[in-house]
Design an enzyme around this catalytic site. Structure first.
Site, PDB file in Angstrom:
ATOM      1  N   SER A 259      -0.534   6.610   4.282  1.00 15.64           N
ATOM      2  CA  SER A 259      -0.312   8.058   4.320  1.00 15.64           C
ATOM      3  C   SER A 259      -1.377   8.782   5.157  1.00 15.64           C
ATOM      4  O   SER A 259      -2.085   9.666   4.679  1.00 15.64           O
ATOM      5  CB  SER A 259      -0.258   8.610   2.896  1.00 15.64           C
ATOM      6  OG  SER A 259       0.814   8.034   2.198  1.00 15.64           O
TER       7      SER A 259
ATOM      8  N   ARG B 162      -3.097   1.088  -4.204  1.00 16.56           N
ATOM      9  CA  ARG B 162      -2.346   0.348  -5.214  1.00 16.56           C
ATOM     10  C   ARG B 162      -1.675  -0.872  -4.593  1.00 16.56           C
ATOM     11  O   ARG B 162      -1.283  -0.848  -3.427  1.00 16.56           O
ATOM     12  CB  ARG B 162      -1.270   1.232  -5.843  1.00 16.56           C
ATOM     13  CG  ARG B 162      -1.813   2.449  -6.593  1.00 16.56           C
ATOM     14  CD  ARG B 162      -0.687   3.219  -7.270  1.00 16.56           C
ATOM     15  NE  ARG B 162       0.336   3.630  -6.318  1.00 16.56           N
ATOM     16  CZ  ARG B 162       1.621   3.793  -6.621  1.00 16.56           C
ATOM     17  NH1 ARG B 162       2.048   3.572  -7.848  1.00 16.56           N
ATOM     18  NH2 ARG B 162       2.481   4.184  -5.707  1.00 16.56           N
TER      19      ARG B 162
ATOM     20  N   ASP C  32       4.803   8.188   2.498  1.00 14.75           N
ATOM     21  CA  ASP C  32       5.321   8.356   1.142  1.00 14.75           C
ATOM     22  C   ASP C  32       6.675   9.060   1.104  1.00 14.75           C
ATOM     23  O   ASP C  32       7.511   8.771   0.251  1.00 14.75           O
ATOM     24  CB  ASP C  32       4.303   9.082   0.248  1.00 14.75           C
ATOM     25  CG  ASP C  32       3.766  10.359   0.867  1.00 14.75           C
ATOM     26  OD1 ASP C  32       4.174  10.714   1.998  1.00 14.75           O
ATOM     27  OD2 ASP C  32       2.906  10.999   0.237  1.00 14.75           O
TER      28      ASP C  32
END
Length: 455
Positions: free
Chosen positions: A110, A47, A163
């Site tokens: 991540s 994203r 995250d």
């Protein structure tokens, strides 16, 4: 948990808890203003976010675009992957009118990284199906910065985070009493704010605030005190990371359905409660955790949703079950009970882990640091929490909250808040870019540092 936290802070390899340094020594305070960007890369999709923030913990505007990563890029070259990501950001920025000067970028990556500074870290290994060999050992932020420069973008990574750290940042942006963050979804992890002088493995480490966010990697926690059953051992044996992530395998959404499936299979082998359905129950991971949750939350008189899941997903029909009139309903009730036990154990273990963090910080009611700003006044404590298991499974959430009160006691628990915090990996990373951008650092007094009370 607390013993292992101390051991992990004392030396690398001293504990199953890695207690990784993040070099994040300042968190958003709510006074940030401006437009910041983040990239969230943690799986087969990534994203790009644009976040506009105003003073007073106000997110004025937010724009998000998601793109799949072509499979060939997950097995290709480092240059190919990061050029693809950089080009996506370039396309995203077209038409933006806030491109004066160098722009700060938060990069949520991540995958396992050895952090070197707040804005750099080398890839330890790929997971989640990625296998780009020439990236391992390289600074992933530098790889992205080079790709951004090649695209002609005046953008640089100012915060490289995972995250969980992003969730803590977003929680702290809304509430300055936030001291830890926990993710309980398909996987699980936690981080918290530690005093720099307690990080013994990095003696002499200096920060502006006297504190640093520590990424616990608590999914790998293990202790002889954990209530391991034969089903946990069977589960561990069938996973690719045997003898690792022991805590995660007991509490996270990836595994709860499979634990229940292993119990049902054992019952089918040793009794006639499932009739002749042992073969149907022998396929690993046939029962996902969303189905386990749906089974536990079925409150219909005849457990019709349980019947549907047994028939459609476990391939068990009433005909295959033991042929007495009420056996199918009895079996469905038994299935609900097993799902309840697996859920309750996971939630209570997760609660115990959270209390472990509070205990390490002296905020569990047992230490001097728990007494607040005035004598006898308990210190308010907020834990940011994110993840589908806690947010989307009410029974799990109720059991966790209940256990927290049971362990801490009602008086202390009144001062502990679990706050659901959504999209730490996106918005949280953008806010960390704001805090750690060079422009912001030059503002001096505007940074909110961590404050520690002596214990």
């Amino acid at each position: 948990m607390v013993v292992e936290m101390h051991a992990g802070l004392a030396s690398d390899g001293g504990s199953k808890l890695k207690m990784l340094l993040t070099f994040v020594d300042a968190l958003p305070s709510g006074s940030e203003e401006g437009v910041y960007y983040s990239i969230d890369l943690g799986g087969t999709n990534f994203r790009v976010l644009r976040v506009q923030v105003g003073a007073g913990s106000v997110i004025v505007n937010q724009k998000v675009e998601q793109q799949p990563i072509p499979e060939e890029l997950t097995k290709g070259t480092s240059e190919g992957l990061f050029n693809f990501v950089a080009l996506a950001l370039k396309n995203f920025l077209e038409g933006e009118d806030d491109q004066d000067g160098k722009m700060a970028l938060g990069f949520t990556f991540s995958f396992p990284v050895r952090q070197i500074s707040v804005s750099s870290g080398s890839l330890i290994r790929w997971t989640k199906g990625f296998s780009i060999r020439d990236t391992v050992g390289r600074d992933v932020a530098q790889c992205l910065n080079e790709a951004l420069a090649n695209c002609g973008l005046n953008v640089r990574v100012t915060a490289l985070v995972n995250d969980t750290v992003g969730t803590l940042a977003l929680g702290h942006y809304y509430d300055e009493d936030t001291v830890a963050a926990v993710i309980i979804g398909s996987g699980t992890n936690a981080c918290y704010i530690e005093r720099t002088d307690a990080i013994i493995k990095c003696q002499g480490l200096l920060t502006n605030s006297g504190g640093m966010v520590v990424n616990m990697e608590w999914g790998n926690f293990w202790s002889s005190h954990l209530p391991r059953t034969p089903y946990d051992i069977l589960l561990d044996d069938e996973t690719h990371n045997r003898n690792d992530q022991g805590f995660e395998k007991m509490i996270s959404g990836m595994y709860l359905g499979e634990i229940a499936r292993l119990v049902f299979h054992r019952m089918a082998q040793e009794s006639d409660v499932f009739g002749d359905a042992a073969d149907s129950l022998s396929n690993p991971f046939i029962l996902s955790t969303p189905f386990l949750a749906a089974i536990r939350e079925d409150d219909s008189p005849d457990l019709s949703e349980v019947r549907r899941i047994l028939q459609e997903h476990l391939k068990l029909s009433d005909d295959s079950l033991f042929q007495i009139p009420d056996a199918p309903l009895k079996t469905r009730r038994l299935v609900v009970k097993v799902c309840d036990i697996v859920t309750r154990r996971a939630a209570r273990l997760a609660a115990a882990g959270i209390v472990g963090i509070l205990k390490k910080l002296g905020r569990d009611g047992s230490g001097a640091a728990s007494s607040g700003r005035g004598r006898g006044q308990p210190r308010r404590t907020v834990v940011a929490i994110e993840g589908g298991l806690y947010q989307g499974y009410p029974v799990f959430r109720e059991y966790l909250d209940e256990a927290l009160v049971e362990i801490l006691g009602e008086e202390v628990a009144r001062n502990v808040t679990l706050r659901v915090t959504e999209d730490g990996s996106g918005v949280g990373a953008a806010l960390l870019a704001a805090v750690h951008s060079s422009n912001r650092q030059q503002q001096g007094g505007n940074l909110l540092m961590f404050h520690f009370e002596s214990s």
